[in-house]
Design a protein around this motif. Structure first.
Motif, PDB file in Angstrom:
ATOM      1  N   LEU A  41       0.803  -1.121  -0.054  1.00  0.00           N
ATOM      2  CA  LEU A  41      -0.012  -0.201   0.113  1.00  0.00           C
ATOM      3  C   LEU A  41       0.735   1.325   0.059  1.00  0.00           C
ATOM      4  N   GLN A 126      -3.207   0.473  -3.901  1.00  0.00           N
ATOM      5  CA  GLN A 126      -2.410  -0.898  -3.588  1.00  0.00           C
ATOM      6  C   GLN A 126      -1.928  -1.315  -4.987  1.00  0.00           C
ATOM      7  N   ILE A 143      -8.825  -1.553  -2.247  1.00  0.00           N
ATOM      8  CA  ILE A 143      -8.244  -2.049  -1.114  1.00  0.00           C
ATOM      9  C   ILE A 143      -8.547  -3.256  -0.518  1.00  0.00           C
TER      10      ILE A 143
END
Length: 517
Positions: A41, A126, A143
């Motif tokens: 991330l 991400q 995500i």
């Protein structure tokens, strides 16, 4: 099926080999300086909007801006943007209470990128695909945080159960448990590994993932893009998380630190499996001891031989990968159709293994041996799907076309594993042809004549051992060198060097310096 994970730690990184019934099926390489792994991330900054592609380029710290397409924005993109802004600007001590977070309206599937990212904001993203060749990473705003039994997806309240859990009663049971324990603003996907698990096990997995989400919130606080917010687990732990089951019977590691980390991870997620982790302490390389090096050398060439004598030819182009199946000398009977079917089934199993091992992605076209009976073609497709089932990458197998070709698509997540098992011949430079001995002899004689004519004294000629034997064979006064010494009226010393290739030769002067021709 017995599964073994062999981990080889080296200064440049970690190599991980997955064996199924002692056959190498996956090979992973985690470099010590690895960045932008799938699942990481980042807090990124939108740099450029491309309406024609309906996409954006985002700066996440890679040398090339990462690519974010509208279809990867997630329906909850507005909620993610709001969350990113609130978390980065948060001044409170306790941080943002995510359960009280108000989710924004979903974006439309057919919208435009500039409608969502028009102000070029900072956004949490991400890594969807690692950088490949000249391309930067591919990003997603959907995500997801995977655990062993469940996956959580923030900004929604949907509960979904893996389709691979076939029992309707088990699916309903898992759905009820998750709906009862999940916090607000989190969606949950129940993984296949959750089948048969109790409430306590699922709740523990969910709690760990919620804690990870709180860590993300904490890391976002005061962050400025580009910045890494959370790293995916090491490849070893992510493989164990996704694959660890009753079939695993051995994990061998040659590094003390990785051994301790792996054992601790196993004790946490599956205490009953902790004893399968062992430390390898031997002078011989770990991959050699488990036969992995030999399998690598035999599996990564252009030609892959099968046990029966049939073989595969694997070629790569910009657009796709091509696999040609050849029967070789394989024969199981006088029936040509039966021979073709048996060879194709054996080839299909190896092709499925090769796709996993080399991590080939995109379009794969397979030219199987022609079969006439529709039942045999259907059987081959069914078997291909069965052989591909253990593959974690998303894939699809299409029926054999009227041209006898099977098309397979496979998700590309990272650069393919390409180990060069061939090298260019130093004698022919890959052409397959070398200078004739007679021509080489004539060339040496001309150069020797030239050097002696130009007053070079105390010459030394160095050649390959085979050429040395050719020039010095026969009685001393009848050898080729003896004839040249007599012909030119000057003695030239002949020496051999095992490091020279067959047609290589060099002249040295009396000071031992090489004479460039």
């Amino acid at each position: 099926m017995n599964k073994e994970l062999i981990i080889n730690a080296a200064p440049q990184g970690v190599e991980i080999a997955l064996l199924e019934d002692r056959k190498l099926v996956e090979l992973h390489n985690e470099k010590s300086d690895a960045r932008f792994a799938v699942g990481d991330l980042y807090l990124g900054k939108v740099k450029k909007l491309i309406p024609g592609l309906n996409a954006a380029f985002v700066d996440v710290g890679f040398e090339k801006d990462a690519f974010l397409h509208y279809t990867d924005l997630s329906p909850y993109a507005k909620s993610l943007l709001k969350f990113t802004q609130l978390s980065t600007n948060d001044k409170s001590e306790n941080g943002l209470d995510f359960e009280k977070f108000e989710v924004e309206a979903e974006i439309v599937k057919t919208g435009k990128i500039n409608e969502v990212l028009g102000g070029k904001p900072n956004i949490l993203v991400q890594i969807l695909k690692e950088p490949i060749a000249a391309k930067g990473p591919r990003l997603s705003c959907e995500i997801s945080l995977p655990g062993r039994f469940i996956v959580i997806t923030p900004f929604n309240n949907i509960v979904a159960v893996s389709r691979k859990i076939h029992s309707s009663e088990e699916r309903k049971r898992l759905q009820k448990i998750v709906e009862a324990i999940k916090p607000k603003n989190f969606g949950v996907i129940v993984r296949t590994a959750a089948e048969g698990k109790n409430t306590a096990e699922l709740h523990e997995d969910l709690s760990e993932l919620v804690t990870t989400w709180k860590t993300i919130q904490k890391n976002l606080k005061g962050a400025t893009p580009p910045a890494k917010i959370l790293s995916e687990q090491t490849k070893t732990n992510s493989i164990l998380r996704d694959l660890l089951n009753a079939d695993f019977n051995k994990i061998v590691v040659n590094d003390r630190n990785i051994f301790q980390d792996t054992k601790s991870y196993i004790q946490r997620i599956a205490p009953e499996k902790a004893e399968i982790v062992s430390y390898y302490n031997s002078n011989s390389p770990i991959f050699d001891s488990f036969g992995i090096t030999k399998q690598v050398k035999g599996s990564f060439g252009k030609t892959v031989n099968l046990n029966s004598g049939a073989y595969l030819i694997i070629e790569h182009t910009e657009a796709l990968h091509v696999v040609d199946v050849n029967s070789g000398y394989k024969s199981v009977g006088n029936n040509q159709e039966q021979n073709a079917l048996e060879t194709n089934l054996e080839a299909a199993e190896e092709i499925a293994r090769q796709l996993r091992l080399r991590d080939l992605g995109g379009i794969i076209v397979v030219d199987f041996i022609d079969m006439k009976l529709p039942d045999n073609k259907r059987k081959l497709v069914e078997k291909m799907e069965e052989f591909m089932q253990p593959d974690r990458a998303k894939h699809a197998v299409l029926p054999i076309s009227k041209f006898g070709l099977m098309q397979i698509t496979r998700q590309r997540m990272k650069p393919e594993v390409n180990i060069n098992t061939q090298e260019t011949c130093p004698s022919c430079n890959g052409t397959g042809k070398i200078t004739s001995t007679l021509l080489l002899e004539d060339e040496i004689e001309k150069n020797l004549n030239y050097l002696i004519t130009h007053q070079h004294k105390g010459l030394k000629l160095v050649v390959h051992p085979i050429m040395h034997a050719y020039l010095s064979k026969g009685w001393f006064w009848k050898t080729k060198m003896a004839k040249w010494n007599k012909q030119f009226g000057q003695k030239t010393k002949l020496e051999k060097d095992n490091n020279y290739h067959l047609t290589e030769y060099k002249f040295y002067d009396q000071n031992g310096e090489q004479i460039k021709m």
